[in-house]
Scaffold this motif. Structure first.
Motif, short mmCIF file in Angstrom:
data_model
loop_
_atom_site.label_atom_id
_atom_site.label_comp_id
_atom_site.label_asym_id
_atom_site.label_seq_id
_atom_site.Cartn_x
_atom_site.Cartn_y
_atom_site.Cartn_z
N UNK A 195 0.82 -1.20 0.00
CA UNK A 195 0.00 0.00 0.00
C UNK A 195 0.86 1.26 0.00
N UNK A 240 -1.20 0.25 -16.21
CA UNK A 240 -2.15 -0.83 -16.48
C UNK A 240 -1.88 -1.99 -15.52
N UNK A 254 -3.17 -1.44 -12.02
CA UNK A 254 -4.60 -1.66 -11.80
C UNK A 254 -4.86 -3.02 -11.14
N UNK A 255 -3.91 -3.94 -11.34
CA UNK A 255 -4.09 -5.28 -10.77
C UNK A 255 -3.51 -5.42 -9.37
N UNK A 256 -2.75 -4.41 -8.94
CA UNK A 256 -2.24 -4.45 -7.58
C UNK A 256 -3.43 -4.37 -6.66
N UNK A 257 -3.32 -5.02 -5.54
CA UNK A 257 -4.37 -4.88 -4.54
C UNK A 257 -3.92 -3.83 -3.54
N UNK A 258 -4.63 -2.73 -3.48
CA UNK A 258 -4.31 -1.77 -2.42
C UNK A 258 -5.61 -1.16 -1.90
N UNK A 259 -5.51 -0.61 -0.71
CA UNK A 259 -6.73 -0.14 -0.07
C UNK A 259 -7.13 1.21 -0.65
N UNK A 260 -8.38 1.58 -0.43
CA UNK A 260 -8.86 2.83 -0.98
C UNK A 260 -8.41 4.04 -0.21
N UNK A 261 -7.70 3.81 0.89
CA UNK A 261 -7.00 4.92 1.53
C UNK A 261 -5.96 5.47 0.57
N UNK A 309 -6.10 5.19 -2.67
CA UNK A 309 -6.86 5.85 -3.73
C UNK A 309 -7.24 7.27 -3.31
N UNK A 310 -7.62 7.38 -2.04
CA UNK A 310 -8.01 8.68 -1.49
C UNK A 310 -6.82 9.64 -1.51
N UNK A 350 -8.50 5.63 -15.83
CA UNK A 350 -8.56 4.18 -15.54
C UNK A 350 -9.32 3.45 -16.65
N UNK A 356 -7.79 0.62 -19.25
CA UNK A 356 -8.44 -0.68 -19.39
C UNK A 356 -8.76 -0.96 -20.86
#
Lengths: 228, 228
Positions: B57, B108, B111-118, B120-121, B164, B168
């Motif tokens: 993250x 691109x 986009x496949x990484x998993x990270x929290x929306x914190x 993103x914020x 995004x 895609x």
């Protein structure tokens, strides 16, 4: 061979419901949402979890999808008898905000879940589709220069970022003993879209609180019907 | 005690650079980005990774932060000598799009990484801040009814969702032997914002391709300077 008269096996649905409940509880309780924590809380095996979902990404995607599905169906209920497409845009947005307010703790928790932006993209698409339906309802009211795909993605993106920001701020508001102001979120969302979409002129008076209360009544009625 | 004349230890910077490179390579190569995969590729220990970042993250947050920092500094270079705030909004947006086009494969992959929306914020906030600077530059051109915070979040959200979505779709375009059209992304982004912000009227002719080429030239010059 399965007999057509046999009742469907209720277990998969029950497992699914148990996973959803566990996810909501963990999320609201500030617990880290992992497959291990979920299966422990739901009292199921990892194998059972993976027979339903490929992973957390699919689970959160499915939960958000179901939530949005509900929101839009409830929104549609609020639309019945509402004549103007502009009023429908405003009331549909109010239902989304009412839903976000009602599920604030879960959604706030979900911000801490780690999921890929493919899931985010699916969420954008779910919201985008609804905006495109609303564009279609506008008929001649849709300006000819507007690209439906672009505008619907842009509206979905602005809507989501305002919701996410509101969720984030609400935590501080609640910590300070306050009450998060969802009417302000509704008003901001509508005001960030153009007049041709919402029917609101920049200086117009607009009763966001009244509209939000109506949306909450619709949600409450739907819940009663679902339970009764 | 460290002596003030001693050169700073270059190792942390080197480790950090190795982690960034590994993340970019894994991301572009369609590999799953995990701490294990990163440390293996970068040839460092897990302990070394965690001495720099609390997790994936923070790493993705920091990488995106650095990218945006670069973009805005390069955007500022393009602004020198540009008189009107509207032109500055358009050229800054063009630099962002040029940068996205240049780093398409990495972004691109991200986009496949998993990270929290914190995270993103935090990204929304980085972009929002720049929009607020642009609002300030507009002076009297900023309509009095516009809420700076709301509008900047909404503009950042719509910009991100269009980027995004473009990333895609670009995958399918490239798979079909085509070339993703970044000028279309630039034009869409500017057209989804109001006239008071971009200076563009709905029917206006607008040379998105020319502006994008200018942005690419600025990026190329900056790269040369950085390397020379």
């Amino acid at each position: 061979m399965s007999s057509p008269t046999r009742a469907p096996d209720p277990r998969p649905a029950r497992t699914r419901a148990a996973i959803y409940t566990a996810a909501r509880e963990l999320s609201s309780a500030d617990g880290e949402v992992t497959v291990n924590a979920l299966t422990r809380r739901a009292g199921i095996s990892r194998a059972a979890f993976y027979s339903h979902f490929s992973g957390l990404d699919e689970l959160i995607g499915q939960m958000l999808h179901d939530m949005f599905q509900t929101v839009w169906e409830e929104g549609a209920a609020m639309h019945r008898g509402v004549a103007s497409p502009h009023e429908r845009v405003r009331s549909a947005t109010a239902v989304v905000v009412a839903y976000v307010e009602q599920h604030r703790t879960f959604l706030l928790g979900a911000l801490d879940w780690k999921f890929s932006h493919r899931t985010f993209l699916a969420l954008i698409e779910m919201i985008s589709v609804r905006h495109r339906h609303a564009f279609d309802a506008l008929g001649e009211g849709l300006p000819s220069e507007v690209d439906r795909m672009v505008a619907s993605d842009a509206f979905a993106g602005s809507q989501l970022s305002l919701i996410i920001r509101w969720l984030d701020r609400s935590e501080h508001v609640v910590a300070g003993g306050g009450e998060p102001d969802a009417a302000a979120l509704l008003e901001s969302t509508l005001r960030c879209w153009p007049t041709w979409y919402t029917g609101l002129q920049p200086g117009d008076d607009f009763d966001a609180r009244g509209l939000l209360e109506a949306a909450h009544r619709v949600l409450a009625e739907q819940r009663e019907q679902a339970q009764g």
